[in-house]
Design a protein around this motif. Sequence first.
Motif, PDB file in Angstrom:
ATOM      1  N   GLY A   1      33.712  42.217  39.876  1.00 44.59           N
ATOM      2  CA  GLY A   1      33.469  41.945  41.297  1.00 44.59           C
ATOM      3  C   GLY A   1      33.469  40.460  41.579  1.00 44.59           C
ATOM      4  N   PHE A   2      32.815  39.696  40.700  1.00 46.54           N
ATOM      5  CA  PHE A   2      32.783  38.235  40.883  1.00 46.54           C
ATOM      6  C   PHE A   2      34.184  37.646  40.744  1.00 46.54           C
ATOM      7  CE2 PHE A   2      32.900  33.970  39.114  1.00 46.54           C
ATOM      8  CZ  PHE A   2      32.231  33.285  40.115  1.00 46.54           C
ATOM      9  N   ILE A   3      34.893  38.039  39.665  1.00 49.30           N
ATOM     10  CA  ILE A   3      36.218  37.455  39.403  1.00 49.30           C
ATOM     11  C   ILE A   3      37.166  37.740  40.569  1.00 49.30           C
ATOM     12  CG2 ILE A   3      38.267  37.582  37.900  1.00 49.30           C
ATOM     13  CD1 ILE A   3      36.268  38.081  35.546  1.00 49.30           C
ATOM     14  N   LEU A   4      37.146  38.996  41.064  1.00 45.10           N
ATOM     15  CA  LEU A   4      38.053  39.350  42.161  1.00 45.10           C
ATOM     16  C   LEU A   4      37.641  38.683  43.470  1.00 45.10           C
ATOM     17  CD1 LEU A   4      38.801  43.116  41.403  1.00 45.10           C
ATOM     18  CD2 LEU A   4      40.299  41.157  41.052  1.00 45.10           C
ATOM     19  N   SER A   5      36.328  38.526  43.695  1.00 45.15           N
ATOM     20  CA  SER A   5      35.866  37.871  44.930  1.00 45.15           C
ATOM     21  C   SER A   5      36.206  36.379  44.904  1.00 45.15           C
ATOM     22  CB  SER A   5      34.354  38.043  45.098  1.00 45.15           C
ATOM     23  OG  SER A   5      34.019  39.402  45.127  1.00 45.15           O
ATOM     24  N   ALA A   6      35.900  35.734  43.769  1.00 45.40           N
ATOM     25  CA  ALA A   6      36.177  34.289  43.665  1.00 45.40           C
ATOM     26  C   ALA A   6      37.683  34.037  43.664  1.00 45.40           C
ATOM     27  CB  ALA A   6      35.537  33.723  42.408  1.00 45.40           C
ATOM     28  N   SER A   7      38.439  34.918  43.000  1.00 42.02           N
ATOM     29  CA  SER A   7      39.899  34.762  43.016  1.00 42.02           C
ATOM     30  C   SER A   7      40.403  34.989  44.433  1.00 42.02           C
ATOM     31  CB  SER A   7      40.582  35.783  42.101  1.00 42.02           C
ATOM     32  OG  SER A   7      40.052  35.709  40.813  1.00 42.02           O
ATOM     33  N   GLY A   8      39.799  35.952  45.113  1.00 45.00           N
ATOM     34  CA  GLY A   8      40.190  36.219  46.492  1.00 45.00           C
ATOM     35  C   GLY A   8      39.951  35.012  47.377  1.00 45.00           C
ATOM     36  N   ALA A   9      38.823  34.316  47.112  1.00 43.55           N
ATOM     37  CA  ALA A   9      38.517  33.098  47.869  1.00 43.55           C
ATOM     38  C   ALA A   9      39.595  32.057  47.626  1.00 43.55           C
ATOM     39  CB  ALA A   9      37.156  32.550  47.436  1.00 43.55           C
ATOM     40  N   ALA A  10      40.047  31.994  46.370  1.00 41.80           N
ATOM     41  CA  ALA A  10      41.064  30.997  46.011  1.00 41.80           C
ATOM     42  C   ALA A  10      42.454  31.447  46.454  1.00 41.80           C
ATOM     43  CB  ALA A  10      41.031  30.770  44.505  1.00 41.80           C
TER      44      ALA A  10
END
Length: 456
Positions: free
Chosen positions: A18-27
């Motif tokens: 969830g964190f990786i996809l959210s932070a990647s989504g932000a980027a």
Amino acid sequence: MSGMAQSSSRDFFASRLGFILSASGAAVGLGNIWGFPTQVASNGGGAFLLVYLVLIAFVAFPMLVIEMAIGRHGQANPVDSMRSLSPDPKAQKFAAGVGWLGLSVPCAVLAFYSIVGGWIICFFLAAVCQLLGWGELSQWLEGFSVERNLFGTIIFYVLTILIVQGGVKQGIEKWSTRLMPALFVLFAVLFIYILMQDGAVAGLKQYLIPDFSKIWNKDLILAAMGQGFFSLTIGGCSMLVYGSYLSKKENLPKMALSVTLVDTGVAFIAGLVVMPAMFVAMKQGVEIYAADGSLLNSDTLVFRVLPMMFESLGMFGQFFAVIFFLLLTIAALTSSISMLECPVTLVSERWNTSRNGTTWILGTVIALLSVVVLYHFAELFGLVVMLATQYLQPLAALMFCLFGGWVWRHRAKITELEHGFPGVSQHWFGRLWPVYIKYVCPVFVVAVMWFSLFSQ
């Protein structure tokens, strides 16, 4: 510390993915799908790609780690997280100022980003109308009238606000874990489809085979560095805020590496789709390059060239236009939610306000800024873009880097990384990274700023 006192009641990401996809989504935003292929096409294809990948590894990644580490250390909004780096009251005052500077970045970016997001939603709806045979409505949605732009921008803000008001687990994480995989699937489908078109292979060759004579070109190196920065939202505050929602059990450098890889992967795949698509469009008679080899419509590449290509491919093309603009909408939304999250975190934590009300009020205030820009588009749009991306963001990145490198004590930095990465002080990363953040990264950031300010 007001931020520290509230850390116990804070929301955290429920899962690593969830964190990786959210932070990647932000980027992953329009910088990857709209900006990156345009930069590649303007700067010699494969040579730009190669330099970009090297700079992401050696500059953007170490800076992503420091931003996430500051956030997780403070476990608070950007202002209180920055203050937590030093016990000295004077340094804390200055650090709070840096936090406020950092917060101005996502607010300023969101003011113009939502307008572009609105265009994309309109192109998506236009493609749907085209499929349904509603030609007149489709034409209105593709025209750049003020009313149409306002319509798209408002829809974009409402979607962003609705996701952010759900909080970290129920809003950002829930939607990122749905939207990001959808992004990859849609890209794969689009890539296979475009490769089957006439002219695509020539575009693929230009993208993947570097012309080594161009690699040392100063403009190319600095353009690649700037693109790497904006694509990973270094200095954009989102990573600091998302880091503050990250559990202490997680290995921070590993998480930052995952985010870097997903983000760079999306930019790379976007190039795999857009570069061949440009060559397919050229085969169909669409003019892309001027006589001197420069791009004709660099700002509107995605909005001009690709729709023309889709149109020339008949019914299938229309169907893929829907997919492509849906994909862009997803990428834009995963970034805009992280931008709005920054001020929402600050206000709801510092003044203990309800998340729902805070999200709607702040979203509306920034939306009003966008409306002002829309009604004075010619004078303000370029100005806001320049202010946000060439002045505020690199300056915030530099200050985060200097504070993280010089004000935050070495021992405290290593202790933060040791949560979730025991023995980091003996590891090569733990030995090299603090020195690198202190001396090497600031030089690179200053170079990007110098270039963007004086090469106009």
